[in-house]
Write a protein that holds these residues in place. Sequence first.
Motif, PDB file in Angstrom:
ATOM      1  N   GLY A 124       1.297  -1.783   0.100  1.00 10.07           N
ATOM      2  CA  GLY A 124      -0.102  -0.110  -0.197  1.00 10.07           C
ATOM      3  C   GLY A 124       0.756   1.691   0.002  1.00 10.07           C
ATOM      4  O   GLY A 124       0.422   2.161  -0.643  1.00 10.07           O
ATOM      5  N   ASP A 125       2.295   1.155   0.953  1.00  2.00           N
ATOM      6  CA  ASP A 125       2.789   2.552   0.555  1.00  2.00           C
ATOM      7  C   ASP A 125       3.683   2.535  -0.468  1.00  2.00           C
ATOM      8  O   ASP A 125       4.041   4.139  -0.753  1.00  2.00           O
ATOM      9  CB  ASP A 125       4.211   2.654   2.177  1.00  2.00           C
ATOM     10  N   LEU A 126       3.999   1.636  -1.256  1.00  2.00           N
ATOM     11  CA  LEU A 126       4.791   1.533  -1.946  1.00  2.00           C
ATOM     12  C   LEU A 126       3.811   2.076  -3.605  1.00  2.00           C
ATOM     13  O   LEU A 126       4.056   2.041  -5.024  1.00  2.00           O
ATOM     14  CB  LEU A 126       5.578   0.911  -2.655  1.00  2.00           C
ATOM     15  N   SER A 127       2.533   2.494  -3.513  1.00  2.00           N
ATOM     16  CA  SER A 127       1.383   2.144  -4.938  1.00  2.00           C
ATOM     17  C   SER A 127       1.411   3.897  -5.551  1.00  2.00           C
ATOM     18  O   SER A 127       1.364   3.176  -7.085  1.00  2.00           O
ATOM     19  CB  SER A 127      -0.007   2.628  -4.506  1.00  2.00           C
ATOM     20  N   GLN A 128       2.759   4.926  -5.394  1.00  2.00           N
ATOM     21  CA  GLN A 128       2.114   6.005  -5.668  1.00  2.00           C
ATOM     22  C   GLN A 128       4.438   6.035  -6.587  1.00  2.00           C
ATOM     23  O   GLN A 128       4.560   6.524  -7.283  1.00  2.00           O
ATOM     24  CB  GLN A 128       2.101   6.834  -5.528  1.00  2.00           C
ATOM     25  N   THR A 129       4.926   4.800  -6.080  1.00  2.00           N
ATOM     26  CA  THR A 129       6.217   5.199  -6.381  1.00  2.00           C
ATOM     27  C   THR A 129       6.480   4.399  -7.625  1.00  2.00           C
ATOM     28  O   THR A 129       5.692   3.886  -8.738  1.00  2.00           O
ATOM     29  CB  THR A 129       6.847   3.108  -5.710  1.00  2.00           C
ATOM     30  N   GLN A 130       7.557   5.486  -8.512  1.00  2.00           N
ATOM     31  CA  GLN A 130       7.304   5.389  -9.548  1.00  2.00           C
ATOM     32  C   GLN A 130       8.833   4.227 -10.180  1.00  2.00           C
ATOM     33  O   GLN A 130       9.495   4.770  -9.238  1.00  2.00           O
ATOM     34  CB  GLN A 130       8.582   6.794 -10.508  1.00  2.00           C
ATOM     35  N   ILE A 131       8.457   3.949 -11.398  1.00  2.00           N
ATOM     36  CA  ILE A 131       9.678   2.677 -11.182  1.00  2.00           C
ATOM     37  C   ILE A 131      10.485   2.700 -13.187  1.00  2.00           C
ATOM     38  O   ILE A 131       9.481   3.465 -13.325  1.00  2.00           O
ATOM     39  CB  ILE A 131       8.868   1.161 -11.711  1.00  2.00           C
ATOM     40  N   PHE A 132      11.445   3.053 -12.798  1.00  2.00           N
ATOM     41  CA  PHE A 132      12.615   3.856 -13.504  1.00  2.00           C
ATOM     42  C   PHE A 132      13.468   2.752 -14.536  1.00  2.00           C
ATOM     43  O   PHE A 132      14.038   1.668 -13.275  1.00  2.00           O
ATOM     44  CB  PHE A 132      13.683   4.638 -13.203  1.00  2.00           C
ATOM     45  N   ALA A 133      13.190   2.306 -15.703  1.00  2.00           N
ATOM     46  CA  ALA A 133      13.679   0.920 -16.050  1.00  2.00           C
ATOM     47  C   ALA A 133      15.368   0.948 -16.370  1.00  2.00           C
ATOM     48  O   ALA A 133      15.577   2.063 -16.754  1.00  2.00           O
ATOM     49  CB  ALA A 133      12.860   0.704 -17.401  1.00  2.00           C
TER      50      ALA A 133
END
Length: 439
Positions: free
Chosen positions: A246-255
């Motif tokens: 839940g705490d990381l639902s807005q975390t952006q993923i940089f490939a």
Amino acid sequence: MHSTNLLLEEPIRMASILEPSKTSFFPAMTKIVGTLGPKSRSVDTISACLKAGMSVARFDFSWGDAAYHQETLENLKLAIKSTKKLCAVMLDTVGPELQVVNKSETTLSLEENGTVVLTPHHGQEASSSLLPINFSGLAKAVTPGATIFVGQYLFTGSETTSVWLEVSEVKGDDVVCIIKNTATLAGSLFTLHCSQIHIDLPTLSDEDKDVIRKWGAPNKIDFLSLSYTRHAEDVRQAREFLSKLGDLSQTQIFAKIENVEGLNHFDEILAEADGIILSRGNLGIDLPPEKVFLFQKSALHKCNMAGKPAVVTRVVDSMTDNLRPTRAEATDVANAVLDGSDAILLGAETLRGLYPVETISTVGRICAEARQSLIVRGLFPMLADPRHPAESTSATNESVLKVALDHGKASGVIKSHDRVVVCQKMGDSSVVKIIELED
């Protein structure tokens, strides 16, 4: 005749090069990511890094345990509070990274034209003739003639801290290699990279998931750097995993694109990821040297057109041990900005380098000069002149608007297929007013 004059016009006044650099009122548009480690984890040093221009702190879990990184993060929080400078947190995964394990931390000397065996048997001690590795499938993945690089940070095969190997034969699970350059390996862990070889390991390992769950989630990380991204599915699986926390639902993923496999699927990865990190260290091994710049320019262009952030790594390696970058490195940083890079990522330079603060400051000044040159070269005046409204893509508009905000030189209309930006310079001041912004 008008176009001829443009071609003959001096792009940059030589006198302007001698003018002192001016500090811009607006925040830097090219961000700096600093990797925190042994030489940059104290409150005082982190505070100095923030003041110098670091806006993202990278935590590399290829080394160090969660407790070590937590202590560094707590120091970062104290530094942010004291300096009142905002700083995002990026967690860098290990992924399918191959490593040489040197438990006794014995210094290993490898001599040119000698032989060394890579073995998956962890119980054996590392020596100048035997290197235990963390992957049992290497013997099945390589063939005689394949190239393998081993070292801590640099991978050109010329410096004494990394070694270039050539596979001579495969014996069961072991890989026998010819040593191509004399090198000394010191420390407990070395990265191993096989050129253009598929490694059958998951991009997001169980160890990575454990770190994200136990360290990333409680600390609500802003960015996840997904190492060795090879397919869009890698990004989708990582996002699905984050969504369950839940705490990381807005975390952006940089490939993080690090090999040819990632390059072959670049477009689909770009469509799925929130941003791209061009990991030029490993890519410099997978690609011939003459192809690296083509990849960089093409990838940055694609990111700009998609409107997604692009980060470039490995720009001032020499500043790990020196106070000033080489002329080529300084030019490389500037060209990365001119090509459309949104951020510069510093690794060894700030993690273990002798001059982390000076490195951030130097890179920041180069980025600022490169931004300034965009105006001098006529990028903004050409697009923003109301007599010549420019039809361009959204990403180009974003770049132009960044330049305008940087320098307060905005006047006219910028149009694209999905939006209209009308901006106006307010008299002789450096204030830019955005009159209209339509989707």
